[in-house]
Scaffold this active site. Sequence first.
Site, PDB file in Angstrom:
ATOM      1  NE  ARG A   3      -2.995   0.368   3.273  1.00 62.13           N
ATOM      2  CZ  ARG A   3      -2.545   0.914   4.413  1.00 62.13           C
ATOM      3  NH1 ARG A   3      -2.195   2.185   4.439  1.00 62.13           N
ATOM      4  NH2 ARG A   3      -2.432   0.195   5.505  1.00 62.13           N
ATOM      5  CE1 TYR A  31     -15.242  10.022 -16.408  1.00 61.35           C
ATOM      6  CE2 TYR A  31     -14.898  10.172 -14.044  1.00 61.35           C
ATOM      7  CZ  TYR A  31     -15.211   9.427 -15.160  1.00 61.35           C
ATOM      8  OH  TYR A  31     -15.491   8.099 -15.027  1.00 61.35           O
ATOM      9  CG  ASP A  87      -8.631  14.356 -15.824  1.00 61.25           C
ATOM     10  OD1 ASP A  87      -7.949  13.757 -16.679  1.00 61.25           O
ATOM     11  OD2 ASP A  87      -9.630  13.859 -15.271  1.00 61.25           O
ATOM     12  CE  LYS A 108     -11.695   6.068 -18.700  1.00 62.86           C
ATOM     13  NZ  LYS A 108     -12.035   7.387 -18.182  1.00 62.86           N
TER      14      LYS A 108
END
Length: 404
Positions: free
Chosen positions: A67, A120, A192, A217
């Site tokens: 993590r 978004y 972004d 993406k």
Amino acid sequence: MSSSDSHRAPADPALRAETLAVHPPRVEVTGSTPLGVPLHQGHVFTFASADALAASMDSGDSFLYSRMGNPTVRTLEEAVARLEGGAVAISFASGMGAINAVLFGLLSGGGHVVAQRCLYGGTYAVLADLADRWGVEVSYVSGTDPDEVAAALRPTTRLLYLETVANPTTRVSDIPALAAVARAAGVPVAVDNTFASPLLCRPLALGADLVVHSATKYLSGHADVLGGVVVGDDPELLGRLRHFAVELGASTDPFAAWLTLRGMQTLALRMERHCASAAVLAARLADHPAVAAVRYPGLAGHPDEEIARRLLPDGAGGVVSLDLAGGREAGRTFVEAVRLASLSVSLGDVKTLVMHPASTSHRQLDAAALAAAGIGPGTVRLSVGIEHVEDLWADLDQALAKVL
Ligand SMILES: *Cc1c(COP(=O)(O)O)cnc(C)c1O
């Protein structure tokens, strides 16, 4: 026992099968280097001594627990940092993990954020939630007017949040002009950059402090993995975000990082094809009688044509929006009539994808609310893949014939 011996599985022949099964041998590569990126799927690392483990906890330099860091995930972070021209990157389980780390990492109750209006959907939802539940104040701006940003800034403003190319309007934000205004006021700027990818635009070089990606993406590109990355230059700012990222726990699974890295090796080639084919299809669509309008930043007449020329000189990306003259019914018919293209919510894939927001993702909105989001009843979003452009045109053309 030397410290390297202590990392090896016990080889004592007296050990029983139950014990040996739990401790397979470890084969270390010596004298050569794996050409591909090794997959370190394990989540935890072992140390030769308590002091070495304690030192690792203090320094954060070695790998301890995945993590907090993992060699395969770190390889992805360094690869994306290099492409974006940033010093540090932090990888996440999804694009939303990356976006939440930025928003929650920089905003707190009573803080103010200036954000581009057409965001978004997931990002918009988080900002709405932060406003409702945590008292964060949000001002929305167009993304193209620096004076509007200057007027929106307050003493409590903690972030300017933009997208390089907005969805599905394909509006291009004027990152250098808007970032200059925010930076002069000491406000960090996050962009972004999912739609452009670092091959087409590098927001850090244009004045942004942070770049976020949905690696789901273009970066990964093959519809087989979720991922997100934040990149920046300021060690203090990135240190704060990494601290929050470890708390948030939206960590990247090593196999997801491995798949993303595998996809990224062909990113440049894919982007070249996405852009070239999108430009051809946008121009042909604009000439088709069933199409009322095409929105592609590389097409003459786009509202941000001049910004796109400055910010996206190597190609305007692979996403084309078109408005079908036949409206809502035509949109639905069209996305069901395509054969090669797939009806899917995602984008940036090697396969061509189509979406009709008015009958799917935005079906609850009436005409006025759709218009406010920059979406028409007949708007179709096309994420152009890397198939042969003539096969794609033949598919779109046969589908358009059904909505003439
Ligand atoms: C898909 C997407 C996201 C969210 O990413 P996930 O990987 O789905 O969490 C964020 N921003 C943009 C522009 C996107 O297209």
